[in-house]
Motif scaffolding. Structure first.
Motif, PDB file in Angstrom:
ATOM      1  N   GLN A  82       0.833  -1.199   0.000  1.00 30.88           N
ATOM      2  CA  GLN A  82       0.000   0.000   0.000  1.00 30.88           C
ATOM      3  C   GLN A  82       0.874   1.256   0.000  1.00 30.88           C
ATOM      4  N   ARG A  84       1.148   5.157   0.952  1.00 28.95           N
ATOM      5  CA  ARG A  84       0.530   6.121   1.853  1.00 28.95           C
ATOM      6  C   ARG A  84       1.427   7.341   2.012  1.00 28.95           C
ATOM      7  N   GLU A 107      -9.638  -2.222   0.919  1.00 27.74           N
ATOM      8  CA  GLU A 107      -8.314  -1.586   1.015  1.00 27.74           C
ATOM      9  C   GLU A 107      -8.040  -0.736  -0.229  1.00 27.74           C
ATOM     10  N   MET A 154      -5.246   0.811  -2.307  1.00 25.08           N
ATOM     11  CA  MET A 154      -3.821   0.506  -2.439  1.00 25.08           C
ATOM     12  C   MET A 154      -2.957   1.759  -2.598  1.00 25.08           C
TER      13      MET A 154
END
Length: 299
Positions: free
Chosen positions: A197, A199, A262, A264
């Motif tokens: 992921q 972020r 989720e 990504m």
């Protein structure tokens, strides 16, 4: 000049860091918390009150107060309960706007969320479509829309800040960075997702600095503003960086499955915020992680 300021969530992660900074300045601060307040008063110009903003009858304690600034950091961080999430993030904001005396209110700063955008392609801009999927994102977006509508009828300025991942001292241990730091300090084996992921991670002092700039700004351009470092990192990079600095810890990647919802890739375009408030983050990811490790190592 009057500087009476209400900080909702003043004993939480963001609140503690903000109150500490503002208390050294010429503000009269009222801090609201729904669960606990400090046993000992930390700062002479801070009035701590136990008030659950999702309940109208709790406002009797502050109904007569007149605030020039309101900063709403409040909300339950456990988003599994749909009813509680809506109450703490939408109903709470709605009650603040309806139950308080807003006569002398100059500015309402609402802490929104990057999850208001939902799965919109990153880097997300403030004019991107809002397509929240989570209960939390939907509640935050309802609060955003209500605040904008109320500001027009009551004639006060508003700023909605949409933070991405903010980290640093006083964050709870169930969040990615403090949880990883704790596991590595104890040299534990711990389960992780694959960590693919992407972020954006912003150190908390940079968030506080932005709020100070907004409060000092003589001309406010109401609107929504993204907050972030402006550069994405993979979750795996963050975990491995912490492990490398501490020289301990045994992350077990791939042991935790990705959630069905989720996202990504989640990171912002922050040009609007930088331009309007002449703000730029000062703490890079390595120094921010080192500062955070130092804090938790001393606890």
């Amino acid at each position: 000049m009057n500087k009476n300021i209400l900080i909702v969530g003043g004993t939480g992660f963001l609140g503690q860091n903000l109150v500490k900074k503002l208390s050294s300045m010429s503000y009269n601060i009222t801090s609201l918390s729904s669960r606990r307040i400090p046993n000992k008063k930390k700062f002479k110009n801070v009035d701590y009150k136990l008030v659950d903003i999702s309940k109208k009858n709790n406002f009797n304690k502050i109904k007569k107060n007149e605030f020039n600034y309101i900063i709403n950091l409040g909300g339950n961080i456990d988003h599994k309960n749909k009813l509680e999430t809506n109450k703490s993030h939408f109903i709470g904001c709605k009650n603040l706007l309806n139950e308080l005396n807003l006569t002398n209110l100059k500015l309402f700063i609402q802490i929104g969320s990057s999850l208001e955008y939902g799965n919109t392609k990153s880097p997300q801009k403030e004019n991107s479509l809002n397509k929240p999927k989570s209960i939390y994102g939907k509640a935050k977006l309802k609060a955003t829309k209500y605040l904008i509508s109320k500001s027009k009828s009551k004639n006060f300025a508003y700023i909605i800040l949409r933070p991405y991942q903010i980290y640093g001292p006083h964050q709870k241990y169930d969040r990615l960075i403090p949880q990883t730091i704790d596991s590595c300090l104890k040299n534990k084996e711990f389960s992780c997702s694959e960590g693919k992921q992407l972020r954006d991670f912003l150190y908390v002092s940079d968030f506080v600095e932005l709020v100070l700039k907004i409060l000092k700004n003589k001309k406010i351009n109401p609107g929504i503003y993204n907050i972030g470092l402006g550069r994405p990192f993979s979750v795996k990079y963050i975990i491995m960086t912490i492990k490398k600095i501490i020289k301990k810890g045994k992350p077990n990647f791939g042991k935790i499955k990705m959630r069905k919802d989720e996202i990504m890739s989640l990171y912002p375009n922050t040009n609007k915020t930088k331009k309007n408030f002449k703000w730029r983050p000062k703490v890079n990811i390595i120094n921010g992680i080192k500062k955070t490790i130092k804090f938790y190592a001393e606890q």
